[in-house]
Design an enzyme around this catalytic site. Sequence first.
Site, PDB file in Angstrom:
ATOM      1  N   ILE A 184      23.303  44.527  42.241  1.00  6.91           N
ATOM      2  CA  ILE A 184      23.436  43.589  41.121  1.00  6.91           C
ATOM      3  C   ILE A 184      24.894  43.472  40.703  1.00  6.91           C
ATOM      4  O   ILE A 184      25.273  42.495  40.050  1.00  6.91           O
ATOM      5  CB  ILE A 184      22.559  44.006  39.919  1.00  6.91           C
ATOM      6  CG1 ILE A 184      22.923  45.411  39.423  1.00  6.91           C
ATOM      7  CG2 ILE A 184      21.094  43.921  40.279  1.00  6.91           C
ATOM      8  CD1 ILE A 184      22.186  45.809  38.162  1.00  6.91           C
ATOM      9  N   ALA A 185      25.733  44.445  41.051  1.00  5.13           N
ATOM     10  CA  ALA A 185      27.174  44.369  40.772  1.00  5.13           C
ATOM     11  C   ALA A 185      27.891  45.442  41.569  1.00  5.13           C
ATOM     12  O   ALA A 185      27.311  46.456  41.947  1.00  5.13           O
ATOM     13  CB  ALA A 185      27.451  44.548  39.281  1.00  5.13           C
ATOM     14  N   ALA A 186      29.154  45.177  41.851  1.00  6.69           N
ATOM     15  CA  ALA A 186      29.997  46.148  42.549  1.00  6.69           C
ATOM     16  C   ALA A 186      31.233  46.399  41.709  1.00  6.69           C
ATOM     17  O   ALA A 186      31.764  45.486  41.078  1.00  6.69           O
ATOM     18  CB  ALA A 186      30.399  45.611  43.922  1.00  6.69           C
ATOM     19  N   VAL A 191      25.877  49.129  42.203  1.00  7.27           N
ATOM     20  CA  VAL A 191      24.616  49.442  41.535  1.00  7.27           C
ATOM     21  C   VAL A 191      23.494  48.575  42.085  1.00  7.27           C
ATOM     22  O   VAL A 191      23.655  47.371  42.255  1.00  7.27           O
ATOM     23  CB  VAL A 191      24.760  49.220  40.014  1.00  7.27           C
ATOM     24  CG1 VAL A 191      23.428  49.384  39.322  1.00  7.27           C
ATOM     25  CG2 VAL A 191      25.751  50.210  39.450  1.00  7.27           C
ATOM     26  N   ASP A 194      38.032  54.617  29.292  1.00  8.24           N
ATOM     27  CA  ASP A 194      38.207  53.299  29.904  1.00  8.24           C
ATOM     28  C   ASP A 194      37.202  52.296  29.337  1.00  8.24           C
ATOM     29  O   ASP A 194      36.275  51.869  30.032  1.00  8.24           O
ATOM     30  CB  ASP A 194      38.027  53.430  31.425  1.00  8.24           C
ATOM     31  CG  ASP A 194      38.509  52.211  32.174  1.00  8.24           C
ATOM     32  OD1 ASP A 194      39.337  51.462  31.624  1.00  8.24           O
ATOM     33  OD2 ASP A 194      38.064  51.997  33.317  1.00  8.24           O
ATOM     34  N   GLY A 198      32.110  52.195  43.159  1.00  7.18           N
ATOM     35  CA  GLY A 198      30.755  52.175  43.707  1.00  7.18           C
ATOM     36  C   GLY A 198      30.064  50.877  43.381  1.00  7.18           C
ATOM     37  O   GLY A 198      30.689  49.913  42.934  1.00  7.18           O
TER      38      GLY A 198
END
Length: 575
Positions: free
Chosen positions: A148-150, A156, A305, A154
Amino acid sequence: MGKKLQSQRPSKPAKASRAIVRAAPPKLPWQRHKYSLFARQIDVFSTAAQLAGSFAWAKLWGLNAPQQQARRARRLVNKLIELGPTFIKIGQSLSTRGDLLPWEYVKALSELQDRVPAFSGREAIALIESELNNSIHALFREFDRVPIAAASLGQVHKARLHTGEEVVVKVQRPGLQQLLTLDFQALYQLVIFAQRYFPWTRKYDLERIHHEFRKLVFQEIDYIQEGKNADRFRENFKDQSQIRVPIVYWQYTTSKILTLEYLPGIKIDDRETLESINIDLQQLNTLGISCYLKQLLVDGFFQVDPHPGNMAVDPDGNIIFYDFGMMAEINTLNKNEMTRSFFALLRKDTDELLETLVSMGLLEPSADMAPVRALVEFAVDRFRERPVDFQEFNEIKGQLIVMFEQQPFRLPAQMTFILKALGTLDGIARTLDREYNLIACAKPFIKSLVLTKQSGGMMGELARQARDFVKYKFNQPSAAELLIQRLETRLERGELQVRVRSPESDRALKRIHLAIKSLMYACLTGFTLLSGAVLLMGPYSHWAVFAFALTGLESLFLVRSLVVLAIRERLDKLS
């Protein structure tokens, strides 16, 4: 890394589609499994040289049109992606600093979180099965092979457990530890080079900052530690329902795999979508600022962060925190000093603020503190209740010049990350509300401290400082009294200056400066031209080519300087 847990609402399908990573793009150089330190250094330093040359050329020729800025910003983003995780993280931090960078750069850098290349689902599943010692079908009822996202470290994947819970599985990039080791070796050599050949860098303790940053990044890729951090963070905010932290599923977690509760939300800096569902942005800023004040001044355990990818907002206006890899602790001494600094800022107490800055190691005490005091007083008076405008610092240009000659500021390693977090948070707050007020946003936090019953320890000290601030507000002098006090103080310190400015004189001085610059270029051009002619007639004729090339370059500078001078003279005559 938090963006991986976010999803857009159905009312914004276009934005949702952009957040989905559909396929793994061709591998970049940093994704190679065999990568030597020498090859990495060549990639890093050659890219840095190209970017520096491009920016220097643009500055020299004044290529600052929005379209030109946008092209350079896109080139910078592409180079950061080519360099890999360490540099992508730097770009993500800069994407929130609209007060420091042109808008074109902020916009381009903010796209980094959507453009980080994914690795294949096959590689992800292989790593999950290897780490958890079972097949993917035995572990999960459903598993989406498309991430679903990078993010930089890493990616997910969404999944569903056999017990029915929706989860997200965070999978570390293959070969990440080796790449980070190479990056930090290269950066360490750069630090050593800077300290050896640029002595002024030694006072910034770059070696310790490098060590602390390395420790934090390697801590971030230990997903077991990240899970523990998430549990601790959730415990700190267990009494605040407006702060949400995903639950860790420990039976599906290892040092390279992290399985978390699926908590979808809207990216915290997506102002358009937040407004479309009637989220109060001022209230959201207040919640975010109060949350970070609690992390820094009460818990002493904060997210290093907090870029927009690590926080989201649910439809009820609650903040969802993701990514607890980069967390830091503040020791008791620094926490006490930060508390004093915060309330000294609220009270506009410059003396105590300077004292705490010295105690925390941010300021080197000197015999003449007047320039630093002037800067602090100016900043507190002007920007305590509104965003900082760096153009206004021109009013104290003289004190700034003296201050930077003294170079009184220091940057202890731990404070580097505190300032980084505060800077990133400030950038998000500006995105949501360009006129946000720190004091107004901090009021709920101060009120909660005033009402606390604790009398000892850190909470007791915070409560005492908060009560003192309330008393100060009740007994605060009028605006006229404050003006007279400041005037008396500046007279006593000899800081009152009378300035006389003549626009005609300023224009004449600028023309003289341009004329002198043109004369210098003319002399250099003539000198290299004559040198080339002499070399051409002598035994070193091959050097004449270099001399003539240099003459041509100098001629360009001369022509540009003369054109600018002519335009300046014409404009001055018109005015």
